[in-house]
Every structure is written in structure tokens, then in C-alpha cells.
Write an enzyme that holds these catalytic residues in place. Sequence first.
Site, PDB file in Angstrom:
ATOM      1  CB  SER A   1      -0.852   0.064   1.269  1.00 28.76           C
ATOM      2  OG  SER A   1      -1.751  -0.984   1.313  1.00 28.76           O
TER       3      SER A   1
ATOM      4  CG  HIS B   1      -2.761  -0.894  -3.739  1.00 30.68           C
ATOM      5  ND1 HIS B   1      -3.298   0.337  -3.484  1.00 30.68           N
ATOM      6  CD2 HIS B   1      -2.664  -1.509  -2.528  1.00 30.68           C
ATOM      7  CE1 HIS B   1      -3.501   0.467  -2.184  1.00 30.68           C
ATOM      8  NE2 HIS B   1      -3.128  -0.650  -1.591  1.00 30.68           N
TER       9      HIS B   1
ATOM     10  CD  GLU C   1      -4.539   2.768  -6.284  1.00 28.96           C
ATOM     11  OE1 GLU C   1      -5.137   3.836  -6.114  1.00 28.96           O
ATOM     12  OE2 GLU C   1      -3.651   2.356  -5.495  1.00 28.96           O
TER      13      GLU C   1
ATOM     14  CG  ASN D   1      -4.248   4.290   0.337  1.00 27.64           C
ATOM     15  OD1 ASN D   1      -5.450   4.254   0.559  1.00 27.64           O
ATOM     16  ND2 ASN D   1      -3.467   3.236   0.472  1.00 27.64           N
TER      17      ASN D   1
END
Length: 283
Positions: A119, A140, A152, A190
Site C-alpha cells: 500500500s 494494489h 491500481e 490513498n
Amino acid sequence: MDVQRVGVVGLGTMGAGIAQVCVQAGVEVVGREVTDELAERGRATIAHYLNRAVEKERLTADDRDGALERLTLTTELENLSGCEFVIEAIVEDLDAKRALFSELDRVVGPETILATNTSALPVTEIAAASTRPERVVGLHFFNPAPVLKLVEVVRTAHTADDVFAAAYAFAQRIGKEPIECSDTPGFVVNRILIPLLNDCVRVIDEARVSPADVDRAMTFGANWPIGPCALIDLIGVDVHVHASEALWEALREPRMAPPPRLVRMAQAGKLGRKSGQGFFDYR
Ligand SMILES: NC(=O)c1ccc[n+]([C@@H]2O[C@H](COP(=O)([O-])OP(=O)(O)OC[C@H]3O[C@@H](n4cnc5c(N)ncnc54)[C@H](O)[C@@H]3O)[C@@H](O)[C@H]2O)c1
């Protein structure tokens, strides 16, 4: 590239979910854990969710059995030698991931694509531990992997175009909605979500508003499907604090740093749904 067999390294929260997505999509999975007990725990998690899907009539018993038959477990990395694709989902620790990628080099064939589900660590630094960084991508997934559609697909400066295209196509094949992005801190979601959630938490103290009302504000005022505090409870307060710290380290933007309120909650073991208590009480 026609991917028949995928290695999933680490069958914790994410690895078990990723393995489940793959076997349900008809792909053979070799799941590697550090002990037989942890590997079996991973299989039990997958069986639990598949059983629940059968109970809810979203899956037939035959499809469940077929999916579980496509999963084999191992503690030996050598058993990943026949995999065209390996997805790493071990602990979020750069040294551990780099050690694994350099070990994988010895084990898998020259054409195998190596993917990391990190992450917050730089995919480029993980790839650099391999002698074939051009065959490394970030893949991801989001938690829970069987539910959330986004993947991702992260390209480093070294990733070869055909490797990237194969990883993207693989994500589509297993029923996901991939997006393409570069190896930058937090990637896309994120990078946007973490400072935004931190802002929401800071507003609790600044505006003297309760967590319940912050959630009502964002669900009724901004049409969010879930309030920010409920979302942090779902993600896990510790996971969110850890991700905030990583982004803060990388970008040094004050909004990235975890708000003290969240750090205190993490220290007190108020981790959200998984501990029974976070912003809200789940006991
Ligand atoms: N939890 C999330 O919400 C989330 C979301 C997206 C990505 N990620 C990333 O996914 C990765 C895994 O996170 P998680 O939440 O599933 O962690 P987790 O702690 O639930 O699972 C990690 C598993 O890896 C195993 N493991 C450790 N070293 C190993 C090795 N060398 N070989 C095989 N297995 C090994 C551990 O025994 C453990 O079962 C991390 O990089 C994390 O940043 C997590």
C-alpha cells in the site's frame, strides 16, 4: 499472456482475499504461507466467505467446490516455480519484501511476472531487489479484495510495457476494474483518501462536532455512502495511522500526518470494528 497458475505469497487479510478472487475466476492458485497452520487459516477464511456466498445464493455449491479445488497450499517457495504470475501480500515491511523478491528470482521462470500488493512502500525499491525489475509491477487491491473492484496497476520506471499490459489484462480477467498509475506515494486512492480522512478527524476537535455528526455531515451533505469515522473503523485505526505515517514520511505534507486523536486511539487498542471499538462501539 495466458495465466493458468498464480502464486499468492502471504494468506493474511489481503492474500486470502486475492487468492479467493483468483480461484473464483477459474485461475489455479498456489498459496504460500510461513507455517502450515497459517496456510490452513487462509484456506479456512476463503472457505468461510465462499460458504456464505452459497448460503446467500450468490454462488452454487459446485462453483464453491470448484474454486476450493483450484487452491493448493505450501510453505515452500520452490512450489511457486510453475506460476506465470506471483502476487506478494506479506507484511508491509520493505526488508521482508525485498528478501522475498530476491528469493523468488531463484525459484520462478524468466517470464514470470512479480507483483506486490504494497500500500505504501515504493514498488521501485521492492523491484530493485530482483534481478529482473522490468518484470515487476504493483498490483494494489483494496480490502476486502473479493468485494472492492478497484486494482491500481502500478508501473515503475523499469516496468516493461508488455509486463504492464499483461498485469492490467490479468486484473481484468479476474473481474477487477484496473487503473494505470505510476509509482508515487499512496498511488491514487490513498494519496487522496488519507489526507481527506485526516481532515475529517481534525474537524472533530476544531469544530467540536461528534464523530457521529461528522459522519452525518458527509453522508447527508456530500452524499458519501459511508461516513469518514465509520470508514476509518472499517479500515482499522492502526492501518490508517500506519498509512498516514508512511505518506507523511514520503511527502512531508502536514495533512498526511496522523491526527493525535487517531494515534491515541491506536495506542489504546481502539482499532475499529476488528477490536470491537473505535469511533463507534461494535460490541
Ligand atoms: N489490510 C489492508 O487493508 C490492505 C489493503 C491493501 C494492501 N495491503 C497490503 O497488503 C499486504 C498484506 O497486508 P495484510 O493486511 O493482508 O497483512 P496480514 O498481516 O493480514 O497478512 C500478512 C501475511 O503474510 C504472511 N507472511 C509474512 N511473511 C511471509 C513470507 N515470507 N512468505 C509467506 N507469507 C508470509 C504472514 O504470516 C501473514 O499471514 C501489505 O503489504 C499491506 O500493506 C493491505
